[in-house]
Design a protein around this motif. Sequence first.
Motif, PDB file in Angstrom:
ATOM      1  N   THR A   1       0.960  -1.220  -0.035  1.00  0.00           N
ATOM      2  CA  THR A   1      -0.028   0.088  -0.111  1.00  0.00           C
ATOM      3  C   THR A   1       0.791   1.210   0.120  1.00  0.00           C
ATOM      4  N   GLN A   2       0.773   1.830  -0.923  1.00  0.00           N
ATOM      5  CA  GLN A   2       1.448   3.355  -1.153  1.00  0.00           C
ATOM      6  C   GLN A   2       0.555   4.346  -0.958  1.00  0.00           C
ATOM      7  N   VAL A   3       0.955   5.146   0.131  1.00  0.00           N
ATOM      8  CA  VAL A   3      -0.098   6.385   0.567  1.00  0.00           C
ATOM      9  C   VAL A   3       0.664   7.618   0.582  1.00  0.00           C
ATOM     10  N   GLY A   4       0.114   8.672  -0.090  1.00  0.00           N
ATOM     11  CA  GLY A   4       0.468  10.101  -0.088  1.00  0.00           C
ATOM     12  C   GLY A   4      -0.349  10.846   0.541  1.00  0.00           C
TER      13      GLY A   4
ATOM     14  N   ARG B   1       3.706  -8.036   6.112  1.00  0.00           N
ATOM     15  CA  ARG B   1       2.333  -7.731   6.886  1.00  0.00           C
ATOM     16  C   ARG B   1       2.151  -8.762   7.732  1.00  0.00           C
ATOM     17  N   GLN B   2       2.473  -9.938   7.893  1.00  0.00           N
ATOM     18  CA  GLN B   2       2.209 -10.984   8.733  1.00  0.00           C
ATOM     19  C   GLN B   2       3.445 -11.740   9.482  1.00  0.00           C
ATOM     20  N   GLY B   3       3.171 -12.220  10.257  1.00  0.00           N
ATOM     21  CA  GLY B   3       4.341 -12.983  11.392  1.00  0.00           C
ATOM     22  C   GLY B   3       4.275 -12.173  12.612  1.00  0.00           C
ATOM     23  N   PRO B   4       5.195 -12.461  13.193  1.00  0.00           N
ATOM     24  CA  PRO B   4       5.182 -11.859  14.765  1.00  0.00           C
ATOM     25  C   PRO B   4       5.452 -10.190  14.667  1.00  0.00           C
ATOM     26  N   PHE B   5       4.966  -9.635  15.524  1.00  0.00           N
ATOM     27  CA  PHE B   5       4.778  -8.150  15.296  1.00  0.00           C
ATOM     28  C   PHE B   5       6.039  -7.447  14.874  1.00  0.00           C
TER      29      PHE B   5
ATOM     30  N   LYS C   1       6.242  -4.626   9.155  1.00  0.00           N
ATOM     31  CA  LYS C   1       6.507  -3.321   8.690  1.00  0.00           C
ATOM     32  C   LYS C   1       5.773  -2.587   9.860  1.00  0.00           C
ATOM     33  N   TYR C   2       4.674  -3.107  10.365  1.00  0.00           N
ATOM     34  CA  TYR C   2       3.857  -2.118  11.221  1.00  0.00           C
ATOM     35  C   TYR C   2       4.559  -1.242  12.536  1.00  0.00           C
ATOM     36  N   PRO C   3       5.363  -1.842  13.071  1.00  0.00           N
ATOM     37  CA  PRO C   3       5.986  -1.285  14.283  1.00  0.00           C
ATOM     38  C   PRO C   3       6.941   0.160  13.893  1.00  0.00           C
TER      39      PRO C   3
END
Length: 167
Positions: free
Chosen positions: A34-37, A68-72, A76-78
């Motif tokens: 997901t590319q967000v601007g 995107r998935q797996g241990p936090f 990328k999310y943190p």
Amino acid sequence: MTEPIKKRLNYLSWDEYFMAVALLSAERSKDPNTQVGACIANRQNKIVGVGYNGFPIGCSDDELPWDRQGPFLTTKYPYVCHAELNAVLNAISTDLSGCRIYVGLFPCNECTKVIIQSGIKEIVYLSDKYRDSDQVKAAKRMLDLAGVSYRRFIPQRPEITLSFSLD
Ligand SMILES: O=c1[nH]c(=O)n([C@H]2C[C@H](O)[C@@H](COP(=O)(O)O)O2)cc1CO
Ligand SMILES: [Zn+2]
């Protein structure tokens, strides 16, 4: 007598212009999914900040994960800075009272806090693909309480084409 030359009519509206700047900025993103601007415009329709989603300054794109998935900690999310956060932090002023923010994707709850605290008064978004998530539900709850309006960008043309060959 020759007819006076009429103004060009196919010019971009302000909404199209700022959303296009947001979408162009998103092209800088290295997120494979997901590319967000985001593009912030003030009351005088001047662009005062732009941003896109990416890892913090100094944090190598080759060191941190895009999963995107797996241990936090292995996702990328943190680590990723959201486009709206970057646009606010990149802005020429910390006071964004009365500004609008144009974003490709409806802001999450964390970006919503930043948006509200900065003084931004309106969100114009393109996609609301995570509308059923708790983050977006929380975001809308806060925006409604804070009196920050949001509206979907309704395209009047399917695309805008840029070309590097002008001749
Ligand atoms: O408002 C936002 N702004 C923003 O920049 N993002 C970024 C974070 C991630 O890099 C990406 C979302 O990734 P994904 O769709 O794969 O979950 O978009 C995500 C949101 C909404 O969650
Ligand atoms: Zn966010």
